[in-house]
Design an enzyme around this catalytic site. Sequence first.
Site, PDB file in Angstrom:
ATOM      1  N   ILE A  61       0.819  -1.218   0.000  1.00  0.00           N
ATOM      2  CA  ILE A  61       0.000   0.000   0.000  1.00  0.00           C
ATOM      3  C   ILE A  61       0.854   1.271   0.000  1.00  0.00           C
ATOM      4  CG2 ILE A  61      -2.043  -1.059   1.035  1.00  0.00           C
ATOM      5  CD1 ILE A  61      -1.187   0.126   3.720  1.00  0.00           C
ATOM      6  N   ALA A  82      -2.297  -3.794   7.524  1.00  0.00           N
ATOM      7  CA  ALA A  82      -1.685  -3.132   8.674  1.00  0.00           C
ATOM      8  C   ALA A  82      -0.663  -4.049   9.317  1.00  0.00           C
ATOM      9  CB  ALA A  82      -2.741  -2.743   9.707  1.00  0.00           C
ATOM     10  N   THR A 124      -9.172  -0.745  15.536  1.00  0.00           N
ATOM     11  CA  THR A 124      -9.142  -1.600  16.720  1.00  0.00           C
ATOM     12  C   THR A 124      -9.596  -0.865  17.969  1.00  0.00           C
ATOM     13  OG1 THR A 124      -7.610  -2.761  18.225  1.00  0.00           O
ATOM     14  CG2 THR A 124      -6.694  -0.974  16.936  1.00  0.00           C
ATOM     15  N   ASP A 125     -10.125  -1.615  18.937  1.00  0.00           N
ATOM     16  CA  ASP A 125     -10.505  -1.013  20.218  1.00  0.00           C
ATOM     17  C   ASP A 125      -9.295  -0.544  21.016  1.00  0.00           C
ATOM     18  OD1 ASP A 125      -9.507  -3.520  20.910  1.00  0.00           O
ATOM     19  OD2 ASP A 125     -11.163  -4.028  22.256  1.00  0.00           O
ATOM     20  N   GLU A 126      -8.103  -0.981  20.632  1.00  0.00           N
ATOM     21  CA  GLU A 126      -6.908  -0.602  21.390  1.00  0.00           C
ATOM     22  C   GLU A 126      -6.590   0.887  21.290  1.00  0.00           C
ATOM     23  OE1 GLU A 126      -3.521  -3.170  21.445  1.00  0.00           O
ATOM     24  OE2 GLU A 126      -4.668  -4.847  20.631  1.00  0.00           O
ATOM     25  N   TYR A 148       1.788   0.121  18.340  1.00  0.00           N
ATOM     26  CA  TYR A 148       0.783  -0.395  17.413  1.00  0.00           C
ATOM     27  C   TYR A 148      -0.505   0.406  17.504  1.00  0.00           C
ATOM     28  CZ  TYR A 148      -3.320  -3.096  16.150  1.00  0.00           C
ATOM     29  OH  TYR A 148      -4.557  -3.472  15.662  1.00  0.00           O
ATOM     30  N   ALA A 150      -1.038   3.320  18.788  1.00  0.00           N
ATOM     31  CA  ALA A 150      -0.839   4.725  18.426  1.00  0.00           C
ATOM     32  C   ALA A 150      -0.848   4.905  16.912  1.00  0.00           C
ATOM     33  CB  ALA A 150       0.475   5.232  19.019  1.00  0.00           C
ATOM     34  N   LYS A 152      -2.430   3.032  14.759  1.00  0.00           N
ATOM     35  CA  LYS A 152      -3.812   2.862  14.294  1.00  0.00           C
ATOM     36  C   LYS A 152      -4.656   4.089  14.624  1.00  0.00           C
ATOM     37  CE  LYS A 152      -5.486  -0.184  12.569  1.00  0.00           C
ATOM     38  NZ  LYS A 152      -5.654  -0.498  11.121  1.00  0.00           N
ATOM     39  N   ASN A 178     -10.261 -10.420  17.798  1.00  0.00           N
ATOM     40  CA  ASN A 178     -10.824 -11.431  16.901  1.00  0.00           C
ATOM     41  C   ASN A 178     -10.215 -12.802  17.155  1.00  0.00           C
ATOM     42  OD1 ASN A 178     -12.012 -10.219  13.731  1.00  0.00           O
ATOM     43  ND2 ASN A 178     -12.022  -9.129  15.670  1.00  0.00           N
TER      44      ASN A 178
END
Length: 338
Positions: A61, A82, A124-126, A148, A150, A152, A178
């Site tokens: 990408i 990602a 993500t919920d993170e 990671y 941060a 996202k 997941n």
Amino acid sequence: MSHVLVTGGAGFIGSHFVKRLLAADDITAVTVLDALTYAGHTENLGTAFLSPKLTFVHGNILDATLVDNLVRRSTAIVHFAAESHVDRSFYAAGAFVATNVRGTQTLLDAALRHGVKRFVHVSTDEVYGPMPEGTATEDSPLRPSVPYAASKAAADLIALSYHQTYGLPVCVTRASNNYGPCQHPEKVVPLFITRLLQGEPVTLHGHGEHVRNWLHVEDHCAGIDLVLRDGAPGEVYNIGGGTDRTTNELTGSLLRACHATWDAVTYIPDRQTNDIRYSMAWHKIAGTLGYRPVKDFEEGLAETVRWYRRSPDRWAPLTPRPKAAPAMPTALAAQAGR
């Protein structure tokens, strides 16, 4: 949504989503763009290659020319590609920023140039960070605590800014943890399953009290599909599974499913950054788009174990004997040694 470009479509979640799209009568073409890094495998797509709708492109990408050529003929983009493993982000934060932030911007620029009708950015919920108590909604502040998450969160904000600034029809989805067939064995569920099936021990960080919400990959894909078709541009949608488990509880379920005992479990010191709890409300997507997770957690785990039990040819090559970890950055090494 007749022609959909799926980035990261040979990965765990992306490949499940691609198969879902190919089964839809109103989707005429699906193009998968995947760099086939360690976590992406054409085997994940399997019988999808039999569909005349599918075109697979091996590429990155970050390749702006390639991305532009693919986006030019796409109606919609669903962006999974990602770097996604928390532990790896401790040692290679630059790769996470490059792929997750710059790669997302490359796609957004192409989508803007060619008038893409829908851009779904999968997150993500993170990004909400640890929630010792309470529950995050789509309007909660972003407080990521690891590189990671941060990266996202930055990608989320850039994607949403393209809607605010340019009117690009962007939606962002944020999912909880997941699990399901075909997941790379670096993640906790397949890691524990593959080790237990081989009679090897598993390790739990700290006291095993970290809380995560577990979402079957098919439920996640169903939620993304709803957002792709009917999500409101500029909106964020949390996609949850409704099944919270501590690591101890998750391990107990996996031990039962693999017919193993707690003798296989060892507790080790926690890693230097390990959010104690994530909690995310998903009533927005339920109320506006009709999303409902349907997979029972224990049944989903049992189904996942069955897949790994009958597919050692898929995961065994991905689980080499542990090697020495890469050198940790000095600041992290000092923190870990406290």
